[in-house]
Design a protein around this motif. Structure first.
Motif, PDB file in Angstrom:
ATOM      1  N   ASP A 307       0.911  -1.111  -0.046  1.00 28.66           N
ATOM      2  CA  ASP A 307      -0.020  -0.176  -0.232  1.00 28.66           C
ATOM      3  C   ASP A 307       0.869   1.272  -0.110  1.00 28.66           C
ATOM      4  OD1 ASP A 307      -1.976  -1.764   0.090  1.00 28.66           O
ATOM      5  OD2 ASP A 307      -2.712  -1.381   2.195  1.00 28.66           O
ATOM      6  N   GLU A 308       1.831   1.223   0.810  1.00 30.40           N
ATOM      7  CA  GLU A 308       2.648   2.446   0.731  1.00 30.40           C
ATOM      8  C   GLU A 308       3.338   2.715  -0.531  1.00 30.40           C
ATOM      9  OE1 GLU A 308       2.824  -0.167   2.780  1.00 30.40           O
ATOM     10  OE2 GLU A 308       2.104   0.798   4.782  1.00 30.40           O
ATOM     11  N   TRP A 309       3.832   1.520  -1.111  1.00 32.33           N
ATOM     12  CA  TRP A 309       4.662   1.735  -2.573  1.00 32.33           C
ATOM     13  C   TRP A 309       3.630   2.323  -3.580  1.00 32.33           C
ATOM     14  CZ3 TRP A 309       3.780   0.036  -7.603  1.00 32.33           C
ATOM     15  CH2 TRP A 309       4.880   0.327  -8.465  1.00 32.33           C
ATOM     16  N   VAL A 310       2.539   1.874  -3.568  1.00 31.65           N
ATOM     17  CA  VAL A 310       1.376   2.371  -4.341  1.00 31.65           C
ATOM     18  C   VAL A 310       1.046   3.766  -4.146  1.00 31.65           C
ATOM     19  CG1 VAL A 310      -1.168   2.210  -5.233  1.00 31.65           C
ATOM     20  CG2 VAL A 310       0.101   0.025  -4.789  1.00 31.65           C
ATOM     21  N   ALA A 311       0.930   4.167  -3.011  1.00 35.43           N
ATOM     22  CA  ALA A 311       0.659   5.625  -2.630  1.00 35.43           C
ATOM     23  C   ALA A 311       1.863   6.569  -2.993  1.00 35.43           C
ATOM     24  CB  ALA A 311       0.353   5.618  -1.112  1.00 35.43           C
ATOM     25  N   GLY A 312       3.001   5.901  -2.955  1.00 33.66           N
ATOM     26  CA  GLY A 312       4.037   6.800  -3.237  1.00 33.66           C
ATOM     27  C   GLY A 312       4.102   6.815  -4.588  1.00 33.66           C
ATOM     28  N   GLN A 313       4.054   5.983  -5.470  1.00 31.40           N
ATOM     29  CA  GLN A 313       4.031   6.192  -7.154  1.00 31.40           C
ATOM     30  C   GLN A 313       2.964   6.642  -7.773  1.00 31.40           C
ATOM     31  OE1 GLN A 313       6.272   4.374  -9.264  1.00 31.40           O
ATOM     32  NE2 GLN A 313       7.560   4.320  -7.403  1.00 31.40           N
ATOM     33  N   PHE A 314       1.662   6.446  -6.945  1.00 31.41           N
ATOM     34  CA  PHE A 314       0.479   7.037  -7.949  1.00 31.41           C
ATOM     35  C   PHE A 314      -0.144   8.118  -7.242  1.00 31.41           C
ATOM     36  CE2 PHE A 314       0.942   2.803  -9.191  1.00 31.41           C
ATOM     37  CZ  PHE A 314       0.557   2.612 -10.560  1.00 31.41           C
ATOM     38  N   GLY A 315       0.374   8.549  -5.868  1.00 26.10           N
ATOM     39  CA  GLY A 315      -0.343   9.836  -5.261  1.00 26.10           C
ATOM     40  C   GLY A 315      -1.713   9.464  -5.010  1.00 26.10           C
ATOM     41  N   ARG A 316      -2.023   8.226  -4.899  1.00 29.30           N
ATOM     42  CA  ARG A 316      -3.607   8.064  -4.498  1.00 29.30           C
ATOM     43  C   ARG A 316      -3.491   7.042  -2.978  1.00 29.30           C
ATOM     44  NH1 ARG A 316      -6.626   6.143 -10.106  1.00 29.30           N
ATOM     45  NH2 ARG A 316      -5.332   7.213 -11.393  1.00 29.30           N
ATOM     46  N   SER A 317      -4.843   7.481  -2.375  1.00 36.38           N
ATOM     47  CA  SER A 317      -4.841   6.794  -1.041  1.00 36.38           C
ATOM     48  C   SER A 317      -5.356   5.239  -1.508  1.00 36.38           C
ATOM     49  CB  SER A 317      -5.826   7.351  -0.178  1.00 36.38           C
ATOM     50  OG  SER A 317      -7.025   7.275  -0.814  1.00 36.38           O
ATOM     51  N   ILE A 318      -5.373   4.444  -0.559  1.00 35.41           N
ATOM     52  CA  ILE A 318      -5.647   3.246  -0.764  1.00 35.41           C
ATOM     53  C   ILE A 318      -7.147   2.873  -1.014  1.00 35.41           C
ATOM     54  CG2 ILE A 318      -5.849   2.259   1.620  1.00 35.41           C
ATOM     55  CD1 ILE A 318      -4.083   0.382  -1.321  1.00 35.41           C
ATOM     56  N   GLU A 319      -7.685   3.978  -0.366  1.00 37.44           N
ATOM     57  CA  GLU A 319      -9.533   3.730  -0.565  1.00 37.44           C
ATOM     58  C   GLU A 319      -9.731   3.998  -1.993  1.00 37.44           C
ATOM     59  OE1 GLU A 319      -7.714   5.286   1.917  1.00 37.44           O
ATOM     60  OE2 GLU A 319      -8.423   4.180   3.576  1.00 37.44           O
ATOM     61  N   ASP A 320      -8.839   4.637  -2.954  1.00 34.84           N
ATOM     62  CA  ASP A 320      -9.163   5.096  -4.331  1.00 34.84           C
ATOM     63  C   ASP A 320      -9.212   3.577  -5.088  1.00 34.84           C
ATOM     64  OD1 ASP A 320      -9.282   7.482  -3.831  1.00 34.84           O
ATOM     65  OD2 ASP A 320      -7.241   7.892  -4.394  1.00 34.84           O
ATOM     66  N   MET A 321      -8.967   2.611  -4.528  1.00 36.26           N
ATOM     67  CA  MET A 321      -8.974   1.563  -5.313  1.00 36.26           C
ATOM     68  C   MET A 321      -9.922   0.447  -5.012  1.00 36.26           C
ATOM     69  SD  MET A 321      -4.597   0.313  -4.597  1.00 36.26           S
ATOM     70  CE  MET A 321      -4.848  -0.916  -5.516  1.00 36.26           C
ATOM     71  N   GLU A 322     -10.921   0.860  -4.219  1.00 37.61           N
ATOM     72  CA  GLU A 322     -11.939   0.166  -3.769  1.00 37.61           C
ATOM     73  C   GLU A 322     -13.015   0.266  -4.817  1.00 37.61           C
ATOM     74  OE1 GLU A 322     -11.766  -1.870  -1.437  1.00 37.61           O
ATOM     75  OE2 GLU A 322      -9.988  -1.362  -0.502  1.00 37.61           O
TER      76      GLU A 322
END
Length: 323
Positions: A307-322
């Motif tokens: 989750d941390e890598w994704v947020a750092g790469q895409f600038g989106r919170s994990i909730e955006d993936m739901e």
């Protein structure tokens, strides 16, 4: 037949995705679990055939050194096959290669040749890797390049096994979805479909930023889907349709697979299921679809499953993936 690690390559399970694409299913979706090959990906099939055929033809022998350009799955497949056969293997990689993959390669005894800068003329790491391969071939005695990008044994491995396995289990297949890079997998499947008079439509899933089918060149985070060159197989016009997916699509798709079907797959597999999801409303009701899930997800735990890598790469919170 002798039972060893090489003898169990292929004949991977084909399962029904029972919870996806959702409760109001208009279509049936079956997944070919190529990640259950011993090396963890669909690349086991062409890697084995390329090495076996080269041995039969006298191009390699016990003292040969195998050199290949690969940032991931092909390298791992060649590494364990060469390890089993007692062959020295050198993998030419670049900065996009996951650290986990490097550790796997070294565990199999592979040597790493690292290309740190892209090719000056094209700006592509792949071109720089291929130039390094040629340099190694010119300086290392008994060295051999399988050349996954143009070796006909790449696509023939899938022609003779992958598509025949899918049709043997399902009978009629209306649509086959799979990712493309060297294009060996999907070209081989498409050739089988055409040669056997099947009605299956071939959907090639490409990455945004890939130039394979006339796309606009751009950055791509994940190796294994798309390419910055035009390998020979991509120029055969084998597909019925091309669907391009973004890096974010790959993240979303792999998350849906693991949450809804408990399948831990790599980013290219995520892209494949998202391509099917995008096309699903336009497919005839009752269509039988097969998707090729190319590799397993454990080697991406530090990236697409973080989750941390994704947020750092895409600038989106994990909730955006739901959903």
């Amino acid at each position: 037949m002798e039972r060893n690690i090489l003898s169990v390559i292929g004949s991977t399970p084909l399962i029904k995705l029972s919870k996806w694409p959702g409760p109001k299913r208009r279509i049936e979706v079956f997944a070919k679990l190529e990640m259950l090959n011993p090396g963890g990906s669909a690349k086991d099939r062409p890697a084995l055939r390329m090495i076996r055929e080269a041995w039969k033809e006298g191009k390699i022998g016990p003292s040969s050194v195998i050199v290949e350009s690969s940032s991931g799955n092909m390298a791992i497949s060649l590494a364990y096959i060469c390890s089993f056969l007692g062959l020295r293997f050198i993998s030419v990689i670049d900065p996009r290669t996951a650290e986990q993959n490097i550790r796997i390669l070294r565990a199999y005894g592979a040597e790493i040749e690292y290309v740190s800068e892209p090719d000056q003329e094209t700006g592509e790491f792949l071109q720089a890797r291929l130039k390094r391969v040629q340099k190694l071939l010119s300086t290392i005695p008994n060295s051999y390049w399988p050349n996954q990008y143009a070796n006909e044994n790449n696509y023939l491995s899938h022609y003779e096994t992958t598509m025949s396995e899918i049709t043997a289990e399902l009978g009629k297949v209306d649509y086959l979805f799979g990712g493309v890079s060297t294009c060996g997998t999907m070209y081989g499947c498409a050739k089988y479909v055409r040669d056997h008079g099947l009605s299956t439509k071939i959907v090639a899933v490409d990455a945004e930023g890939s130039v394979l089918f006339g796309g606009k060149k751009g950055p791509r985070r994940f190796p294994g889907l798309g390419a910055g060159i035009h390998p020979p197989f991509s120029q055969t016009h084998f597909m019925d349709q091309v669907v391009r997916v973004s890096d974010w699509d790959m993240i979303m798709g792999r998350r849906r697979l693991v949450r809804q079907e408990s399948i831990l797959a790599g980013p290219s597999s995520g892209g494949v299921v998202m391509a099917l999801k995008r096309m699903e409303p336009r497919l005839p009701e009752g269509s039988v679809c097969a998707v090729i899930l190319h590799d397993r997800g454990e080697r991406y735990l530090d990236t697409v499953y973080s989750d941390e890598w994704v947020a750092g790469q895409f600038g989106r919170s994990i909730e955006d993936m739901e959903e």
